[in-house]
Structures are given as structure tokens and as C-alpha cells.
Motif scaffolding. Structure first.
Motif, PDB file in Angstrom:
ATOM      1  N   ASP A  44       0.822  -1.209   0.000  1.00  0.00           N
ATOM      2  CA  ASP A  44       0.000   0.000   0.000  1.00  0.00           C
ATOM      3  C   ASP A  44       0.863   1.269   0.000  1.00  0.00           C
ATOM      4  N   SER A  45       2.167   1.110  -0.243  1.00  0.00           N
ATOM      5  CA  SER A  45       3.079   2.250  -0.321  1.00  0.00           C
ATOM      6  C   SER A  45       3.373   2.581  -1.787  1.00  0.00           C
ATOM      7  N   ILE A  46       2.900   3.717  -2.239  1.00  0.00           N
ATOM      8  CA  ILE A  46       3.147   4.138  -3.619  1.00  0.00           C
ATOM      9  C   ILE A  46       4.633   4.408  -3.838  1.00  0.00           C
ATOM     10  N   ARG A  47       5.318   4.879  -2.796  1.00  0.00           N
ATOM     11  CA  ARG A  47       6.745   5.187  -2.934  1.00  0.00           C
ATOM     12  C   ARG A  47       7.565   3.920  -3.165  1.00  0.00           C
ATOM     13  N   VAL A  48       7.168   2.814  -2.573  1.00  0.00           N
ATOM     14  CA  VAL A  48       7.867   1.553  -2.811  1.00  0.00           C
ATOM     15  C   VAL A  48       7.629   1.093  -4.249  1.00  0.00           C
ATOM     16  N   VAL A  49       6.392   1.210  -4.711  1.00  0.00           N
ATOM     17  CA  VAL A  49       6.073   0.817  -6.091  1.00  0.00           C
ATOM     18  C   VAL A  49       6.871   1.663  -7.083  1.00  0.00           C
ATOM     19  N   ASN A  50       6.930   2.968  -6.839  1.00  0.00           N
ATOM     20  CA  ASN A  50       7.694   3.852  -7.729  1.00  0.00           C
ATOM     21  C   ASN A  50       9.176   3.512  -7.705  1.00  0.00           C
ATOM     22  N   ALA A  51       9.694   3.163  -6.525  1.00  0.00           N
ATOM     23  CA  ALA A  51      11.113   2.783  -6.428  1.00  0.00           C
ATOM     24  C   ALA A  51      11.385   1.513  -7.215  1.00  0.00           C
ATOM     25  N   PHE A  52      10.451   0.577  -7.168  1.00  0.00           N
ATOM     26  CA  PHE A  52      10.611  -0.685  -7.893  1.00  0.00           C
ATOM     27  C   PHE A  52      10.609  -0.443  -9.399  1.00  0.00           C
ATOM     28  N   ARG A  53       9.747   0.462  -9.840  1.00  0.00           N
ATOM     29  CA  ARG A  53       9.599   0.696 -11.280  1.00  0.00           C
ATOM     30  C   ARG A  53      10.640   1.663 -11.839  1.00  0.00           C
ATOM     31  N   LYS A  54      11.020   2.671 -11.032  1.00  0.00           N
ATOM     32  CA  LYS A  54      11.912   3.714 -11.527  1.00  0.00           C
ATOM     33  C   LYS A  54      13.280   3.709 -10.850  1.00  0.00           C
ATOM     34  N   ASN A  55      13.435   2.864  -9.832  1.00  0.00           N
ATOM     35  CA  ASN A  55      14.694   2.752  -9.093  1.00  0.00           C
ATOM     36  C   ASN A  55      15.132   4.092  -8.494  1.00  0.00           C
ATOM     37  N   THR A  56      14.156   4.817  -7.922  1.00  0.00           N
ATOM     38  CA  THR A  56      14.434   6.102  -7.284  1.00  0.00           C
ATOM     39  C   THR A  56      13.732   6.152  -5.928  1.00  0.00           C
ATOM     40  N   GLY A  57      14.217   7.038  -5.059  1.00  0.00           N
ATOM     41  CA  GLY A  57      13.568   7.258  -3.782  1.00  0.00           C
ATOM     42  C   GLY A  57      13.852   6.215  -2.722  1.00  0.00           C
ATOM     43  N   ILE A  58      14.925   5.410  -2.925  1.00  0.00           N
ATOM     44  CA  ILE A  58      15.257   4.369  -1.946  1.00  0.00           C
ATOM     45  C   ILE A  58      16.031   4.998  -0.784  1.00  0.00           C
ATOM     46  N   PRO A  59      15.675   4.721   0.474  1.00  0.00           N
ATOM     47  CA  PRO A  59      16.463   5.216   1.604  1.00  0.00           C
ATOM     48  C   PRO A  59      17.922   4.811   1.441  1.00  0.00           C
ATOM     49  N   TRP A  60      18.840   5.742   1.698  1.00  0.00           N
ATOM     50  CA  TRP A  60      20.253   5.512   1.371  1.00  0.00           C
ATOM     51  C   TRP A  60      20.822   4.271   2.058  1.00  0.00           C
ATOM     52  N   GLN A  61      20.399   4.003   3.300  1.00  0.00           N
ATOM     53  CA  GLN A  61      20.962   2.869   4.039  1.00  0.00           C
ATOM     54  C   GLN A  61      20.466   1.522   3.531  1.00  0.00           C
ATOM     55  N   MET A  62      19.503   1.551   2.603  1.00  0.00           N
ATOM     56  CA  MET A  62      18.948   0.305   2.062  1.00  0.00           C
ATOM     57  C   MET A  62      19.311   0.084   0.606  1.00  0.00           C
ATOM     58  N   ARG A  63      20.100   0.960   0.034  1.00  0.00           N
ATOM     59  CA  ARG A  63      20.318   0.917  -1.415  1.00  0.00           C
ATOM     60  C   ARG A  63      21.036  -0.351  -1.874  1.00  0.00           C
ATOM     61  N   VAL A  64      22.057  -0.784  -1.148  1.00  0.00           N
ATOM     62  CA  VAL A  64      22.787  -1.996  -1.556  1.00  0.00           C
ATOM     63  C   VAL A  64      21.861  -3.208  -1.491  1.00  0.00           C
ATOM     64  N   ARG A  65      21.148  -3.329  -0.397  1.00  0.00           N
ATOM     65  CA  ARG A  65      20.205  -4.444  -0.247  1.00  0.00           C
ATOM     66  C   ARG A  65      19.114  -4.380  -1.308  1.00  0.00           C
TER      67      ARG A  65
END
Length: 228
Positions: free
Chosen positions: A104-125
């Protein structure tokens, strides 16, 4: 009730809240041969203790597993990302190659599709998980909160676990049985909204006006006498 009585006394129109059903929302099973991960994150308290949960079901709405996990200090956004990451990592362990992630998080969906908006500490994972998703049949879709009730209940359950601990269920826990059944028969949830009414401060202003009136005038049965 007090505001209502005052409005009646002075013949002031009083607007009440009206609940409106905006939309009927229901969970839908994945296509044949796919499994769906419904993910959700939860935070509570001033220190933002985070927890995540997800449930796995197939195209027949059959329960395949679920997890609740306490992730320690986290913001609401970090909790949402953590839920999706944990779901993908579980799919790796289960060697699944056709999955659908639903959040239910639009920001997670957008990150999955556009690879943007990921919290910096989670980027490698995140990039490691995304690499796995790019090599299989994987999709990430948004669902309204009302259609994500099972994952929501599991995430809240994680708040009661010890810090950084997890609980896995291979059979449905009793706490989500009713929601699972409701989803399996396609029973919808109502997404509600309310019509705003006249704010309480209007009545506070009214009281202040009357208080000023009685302060400036000596109101008696014979008339009004100026104090100044």
C-alpha cells in the motif's frame, strides 16, 4: 453535544459529519502459476519502533506462509521498504520465479519501477533484490490499505515481538483467519471518507464575543448600563 446545544439556542446552522463510501476495495488473487506477497510496514511510538509483515498466497487464495518481524528503530518509509525487501529475500530462499509484490506504499512501487527514492541505508540491499527480480517474472503493484488487511495485521503483530526477532507461520495464525477467509471469498472493504463540518473554534469565537459583551455592558432586566 455542547456545541450542538449552543447552535440550537442561537439558531445557528449546525453541520454534522457525513460518512461517504468512496470505493469498494477487495484483495484479488494473482494469476495462475504466480504467488502473491502482500507486504506492509508499521511504526509506533516516539522512537518509531518498526515492524514488518507479509503473507504469501497463490492463485487459489491458498495460504503458503506469513511472517512478522520487528526491525527496531525505523521510519514509516523504511518499514515499508523493509517489508518488500524481506518478501523478495524470502522468494529467493523459496526459489520462486513467478511472484507478485503488493504493497500500500506508492513510494515503494515507484522505487521498484523507476529505481528512485530508496532510503540511502537500504540501497545496496535494494539493488541486490532488484537484480533477482529482473531475472524472474516479478511485478510490484499498489493496493489500497483496505485491500492489504492481512499484511497490516501481521506488521502490527511484529510490534509485540522482541527487538530484531521474527515469527514465521507455515499455517495461518488465528489472528488473521477471519481476514484470510474474507479475502478468499472476495468480500470487499469500504473505503470511507467524511464531509467536514464547521470547526469547533467557530463556537469558541462566539463565546468570546458574548463574554466581551457582558464585560462591556451591565445587562439587567431594565436595560444596559455602560461601564465606561
Amino acid at each position: 453535544m455542547h456545541d450542538y446545544k449552543v447552535s440550537r439556542l442561537f439558531d445557528i446552522p449546525f453541520k454534522t459529519k457525513h460518512v461517504i463510501i468512496r470505493q469498494e476495495v477487495m484483495w484479488s488473487p494473482p494469476p495462475a502459476n504466480k504467488v502473491k506477497f502482500n507486504c506492509d510496514g508499521s511504526t509506533v511510538g516516539a522512537q518509531s519502533c518498526g515492524a514488518v509483515g507479509f503473507v504469501i498466497r497463490d492463485s487459489n487464495s491458498t495460504f503458503l506462509g506469513a511472517i512478522s518481524s520487528n526491525i527496531g528503530h525505523a521510519t514509516a518509509l523504511e518499514a515499508e521498504f523493509s517489508a518488500c525487501l524481506l518478501a523478495i529475500e524470502t522468494a529467493m530462499e523459496m526459489q520462486l520465479n513467478q511472484i507478485c509484490l503488493e504493497t500500500d506504499s506508492i513510494r515503494v512501487v515507484n522505487a521498484f519501477r523507476k529505481n528512485t527514492g530508496i532510503p540511502w541505508q537500504m540501497r545496496v540491499r535494494w539493488h541486490n533484490c532488484l537484480k533477482f527480480c529482473n531475472n524472474i517474472d516479478c511485478s510490484c503493484v499498489h493496493v489500497l490499505r483496505e485491500g492489504n488487511q492481512v499484511a497490516d495485521a501481521l506488521a502490527k503483530n511484529g510490534q509485540g515481538l522482541a527487538m530484531f526477532s521474527s515469527q514465521w507461520w507455515s499455517t495461518p495464525p488465528t489472528s488473521i483467519l477471519a481476514i484470510l477467509y474474507r479475502d478468499s471469498i472476495g468480500l470487499a472493504y469500504s473505503r470511507l471518507s467524511t464531509v467536514k463540518f464547521c470547526p469547533p473554534f467557530v463556537f469558541e469565537v462566539l463565546f468570546a464575543v458574548f463574554a466581551l459583551f457582558f464585560k462591556l455592558f451591565d445587562v439587567s432586566g431594565s436595560g444596559c448600563t455602560w461601564f465606561f
